[in-house]
Design a protein around this motif. Structure first.
Motif, PDB file in Angstrom:
ATOM      1  N   GLU A  62       3.161  10.356   8.313  1.00 17.78           N
ATOM      2  CA  GLU A  62       1.875  11.059   8.200  1.00 17.78           C
ATOM      3  C   GLU A  62       2.073  12.429   7.549  1.00 17.78           C
ATOM      4  OE1 GLU A  62      -2.326  10.838   9.076  1.00 17.78           O
ATOM      5  OE2 GLU A  62      -0.708   9.367   9.263  1.00 17.78           O
ATOM      6  N   LYS A  63       3.096  13.129   7.950  1.00 16.17           N
ATOM      7  CA  LYS A  63       3.387  14.446   7.385  1.00 16.17           C
ATOM      8  C   LYS A  63       3.690  14.342   5.894  1.00 16.17           C
ATOM      9  CE  LYS A  63       6.677  18.288   7.814  1.00 16.17           C
ATOM     10  NZ  LYS A  63       7.935  18.747   8.461  1.00 16.17           N
ATOM     11  N   ALA A  64       4.445  13.314   5.516  1.00 14.94           N
ATOM     12  CA  ALA A  64       4.799  13.123   4.108  1.00 14.94           C
ATOM     13  C   ALA A  64       3.565  12.817   3.262  1.00 14.94           C
ATOM     14  CB  ALA A  64       5.823  11.998   3.980  1.00 14.94           C
ATOM     15  N   LEU A  65       2.667  12.001   3.780  1.00 12.71           N
ATOM     16  CA  LEU A  65       1.433  11.680   3.056  1.00 12.71           C
ATOM     17  C   LEU A  65       0.569  12.923   2.869  1.00 12.71           C
ATOM     18  CD1 LEU A  65       0.553   8.299   4.814  1.00 12.71           C
ATOM     19  CD2 LEU A  65       1.277   8.580   2.431  1.00 12.71           C
ATOM     20  N   LEU A  66       0.537  13.765   3.868  1.00 10.86           N
ATOM     21  CA  LEU A  66      -0.243  15.004   3.776  1.00 10.86           C
ATOM     22  C   LEU A  66       0.380  15.967   2.768  1.00 10.86           C
ATOM     23  CD1 LEU A  66      -1.053  15.605   7.556  1.00 10.86           C
ATOM     24  CD2 LEU A  66      -2.745  15.303   5.729  1.00 10.86           C
ATOM     25  N   GLU A  67       1.687  16.142   2.830  1.00  5.21           N
ATOM     26  CA  GLU A  67       2.350  17.112   1.964  1.00  5.21           C
ATOM     27  C   GLU A  67       2.269  16.727   0.491  1.00  5.21           C
ATOM     28  OE1 GLU A  67       6.296  17.435   3.688  1.00  5.21           O
ATOM     29  OE2 GLU A  67       5.722  19.355   4.589  1.00  5.21           O
ATOM     30  N   THR A  68       2.220  15.442   0.203  1.00  5.49           N
ATOM     31  CA  THR A  68       2.133  14.987  -1.186  1.00  5.49           C
ATOM     32  C   THR A  68       0.696  14.728  -1.627  1.00  5.49           C
ATOM     33  OG1 THR A  68       2.489  12.705  -0.442  1.00  5.49           O
ATOM     34  CG2 THR A  68       4.431  13.959  -1.137  1.00  5.49           C
ATOM     35  N   GLN A  69      -0.254  15.003  -0.759  1.00  2.00           N
ATOM     36  CA  GLN A  69      -1.682  14.788  -1.040  1.00  2.00           C
ATOM     37  C   GLN A  69      -1.971  13.327  -1.377  1.00  2.00           C
ATOM     38  OE1 GLN A  69      -3.076  17.694  -3.908  1.00  2.00           O
ATOM     39  NE2 GLN A  69      -2.022  19.365  -2.878  1.00  2.00           N
ATOM     40  N   ALA A  70      -1.244  12.435  -0.719  1.00  2.00           N
ATOM     41  CA  ALA A  70      -1.457  10.994  -0.905  1.00  2.00           C
ATOM     42  C   ALA A  70      -2.260  10.396   0.242  1.00  2.00           C
ATOM     43  CB  ALA A  70      -0.111  10.285  -1.035  1.00  2.00           C
ATOM     44  N   ILE A  71      -2.685  11.222   1.156  1.00  2.00           N
ATOM     45  CA  ILE A  71      -3.359  10.742   2.360  1.00  2.00           C
ATOM     46  C   ILE A  71      -4.689  10.069   2.044  1.00  2.00           C
ATOM     47  CG2 ILE A  71      -4.585  12.909   2.867  1.00  2.00           C
ATOM     48  CD1 ILE A  71      -2.716  11.035   5.571  1.00  2.00           C
ATOM     49  N   SER A  72      -5.377  10.542   0.999  1.00  2.00           N
ATOM     50  CA  SER A  72      -6.712  10.023   0.693  1.00  2.00           C
ATOM     51  C   SER A  72      -6.678   8.612   0.119  1.00  2.00           C
ATOM     52  CB  SER A  72      -7.434  10.955  -0.275  1.00  2.00           C
ATOM     53  OG  SER A  72      -6.737  11.042  -1.502  1.00  2.00           O
ATOM     54  N   PHE A  73      -5.533   8.179  -0.411  1.00  2.00           N
ATOM     55  CA  PHE A  73      -5.434   6.820  -0.952  1.00  2.00           C
ATOM     56  C   PHE A  73      -4.302   6.045  -0.271  1.00  2.00           C
ATOM     57  CE2 PHE A  73      -3.598   9.918  -3.924  1.00  2.00           C
ATOM     58  CZ  PHE A  73      -2.290   9.495  -4.051  1.00  2.00           C
ATOM     59  N   ARG A  74      -4.082   6.347   0.997  1.00  2.00           N
ATOM     60  CA  ARG A  74      -2.980   5.755   1.742  1.00  2.00           C
ATOM     61  C   ARG A  74      -3.088   4.244   1.875  1.00  2.00           C
ATOM     62  NH1 ARG A  74      -3.490   8.572   7.459  1.00  2.00           N
ATOM     63  NH2 ARG A  74      -1.648   7.295   7.888  1.00  2.00           N
ATOM     64  N   HIS A  75      -4.312   3.703   1.860  1.00  2.71           N
ATOM     65  CA  HIS A  75      -4.506   2.265   2.042  1.00  2.71           C
ATOM     66  C   HIS A  75      -4.648   1.511   0.714  1.00  2.71           C
ATOM     67  CE1 HIS A  75      -4.804   3.061   6.270  1.00  2.71           C
ATOM     68  NE2 HIS A  75      -5.888   3.803   6.130  1.00  2.71           N
ATOM     69  N   GLN A  76      -4.505   2.213  -0.396  1.00  4.69           N
ATOM     70  CA  GLN A  76      -4.646   1.581  -1.708  1.00  4.69           C
ATOM     71  C   GLN A  76      -3.343   0.893  -2.118  1.00  4.69           C
ATOM     72  OE1 GLN A  76      -7.199   1.368  -3.968  1.00  4.69           O
ATOM     73  NE2 GLN A  76      -8.603   2.266  -2.472  1.00  4.69           N
ATOM     74  N   PRO A  77      -3.440  -0.293  -2.749  1.00  8.53           N
ATOM     75  CA  PRO A  77      -2.231  -0.925  -3.303  1.00  8.53           C
ATOM     76  C   PRO A  77      -1.682  -0.087  -4.452  1.00  8.53           C
ATOM     77  CG  PRO A  77      -4.022  -2.509  -3.098  1.00  8.53           C
ATOM     78  CD  PRO A  77      -4.635  -1.160  -2.886  1.00  8.53           C
ATOM     79  N   THR A  84       0.834  -1.201   0.000  1.00  4.39           N
ATOM     80  CA  THR A  84       0.000   0.000   0.000  1.00  4.39           C
ATOM     81  C   THR A  84       0.867   1.249   0.000  1.00  4.39           C
ATOM     82  OG1 THR A  84      -0.106   0.198   2.401  1.00  4.39           O
ATOM     83  CG2 THR A  84      -1.767  -1.221   1.331  1.00  4.39           C
ATOM     84  N   VAL A  85       0.219   2.372  -0.261  1.00  6.69           N
ATOM     85  CA  VAL A  85       0.908   3.662  -0.280  1.00  6.69           C
ATOM     86  C   VAL A  85       1.542   3.961   1.079  1.00  6.69           C
ATOM     87  CG1 VAL A  85       0.546   6.155  -0.487  1.00  6.69           C
ATOM     88  CG2 VAL A  85      -0.572   4.584  -2.092  1.00  6.69           C
TER      89      VAL A  85
END
Length: 250
Positions: A118-133, A90-91
């Motif tokens: 968590e900060k990195a996921l937010l800054e790259t706007q990847a937080i919304s699909f963090r659990h996606q393969p 996952t992401v």
């Protein structure tokens, strides 16, 4: 700061770079541009130690990179290559791999490590699909996931090989803005780009490569005044009223 001192390197006996000297300064976003086959990707691989120097040396904050362990290099330099096969994860798990150079023998993330992810996921706007393969993502989403891993690594020097690939124009500007901000925090950030107007507008410095010729380095405006885009890329650049660059064939 990264200093290349008469660096020569390549693959087996095929030297791609010969006696290259350049500086990637802390606090600046440096764009690496040049025609296909001039050695841009090879340069990044040499800096992070994937390719050994045949001659010359690379200094990382005054230290020869050959004196650093793999872990120490990974703590100081993060690298996003151009070609990647997405692993089966996952992401969020991918992003957490960025913390591995900082972990102890147990390889477990501390609360501080998890906060960095968590900060990195937010800054790259990847937080919304963090659990996606990763395999289920679009090219642009996958690129954001890899960028999250890079940010989670939190190295003092960042190297990126064509990171705007798969990103739409708006996302490209957002990415370049993020890289500029990371550079302003004191990092040396270097990025290989093929989009010449984007490089001219967004980068503090340009490192212009041409096969079998010395590197030309300087601020974009200075290189434009010297006619570098015309001589190397055979195109004409001019600044629009909005402050952006337009490109046309000579």
């Amino acid at each position: 700061m990264i200093i290349l001192d008469r660096l020569s390197t390549g693959y087996d006996r095929n030297m791609i770079l010969s006696s290259v000297s350049a500086t990637l300064a802390d606090g600046k976003l440096t764009g690496i541009i040049g025609p296909n086959g001039c050695g841009k990707s090879t340069l990044l691989k040499a800096i992070c130690g994937i390719l050994p120097a045949a001659e010359g040396k690379i200094l990382l904050d005054g230290q020869d990179i050959r004196s650093l362990s793999r872990r120490k290099k990974a703590q100081k330099i993060s690298f996003l290559p151009q070609m990647r096969i997405p692993p089966d994860m996952t992401v969020e798990i991918l992003a957490s791999h960025g913390r591995y150079p900082h972990l102890g023998a147990r390889r477990s993330l501390s609360p501080a490590d998890q906060a960095q992810v968590e900060k990195a996921l937010l800054e790259t706007q990847a937080i919304s699909f963090r659990h996606q393969p990763l395999q289920q993502l679009s090219g642009g989403e996958r690129q954001r996931a890899y960028l999250a891993m890079l940010l989670a690594q939190n190295a003092s020097h960042m190297l990126l090989d064509e990171p705007t690939t798969y990103l739409d124009p708006e996302s490209q500007f957002e990415l370049m803005g993020l890289l500029r901000r990371l550079a302003r925090e004191g990092r040396a950030v270097a990025v290989v780009l093929h989009d010449l107007p984007l490089a001219m507008h967004e980068c503090d410095e340009l490192l212009v490569m041409e096969k079998d010729k010395p590197i030309i380095q300087g601020p974009p405006e200075e290189l434009l005044e010297k006619g570098v885009p015309e001589s190397i890329f055979h195109v004409k650049l001019h600044k629009t009223e909005a402050g952006y660059y337009a490109i046309s064939k000579i």
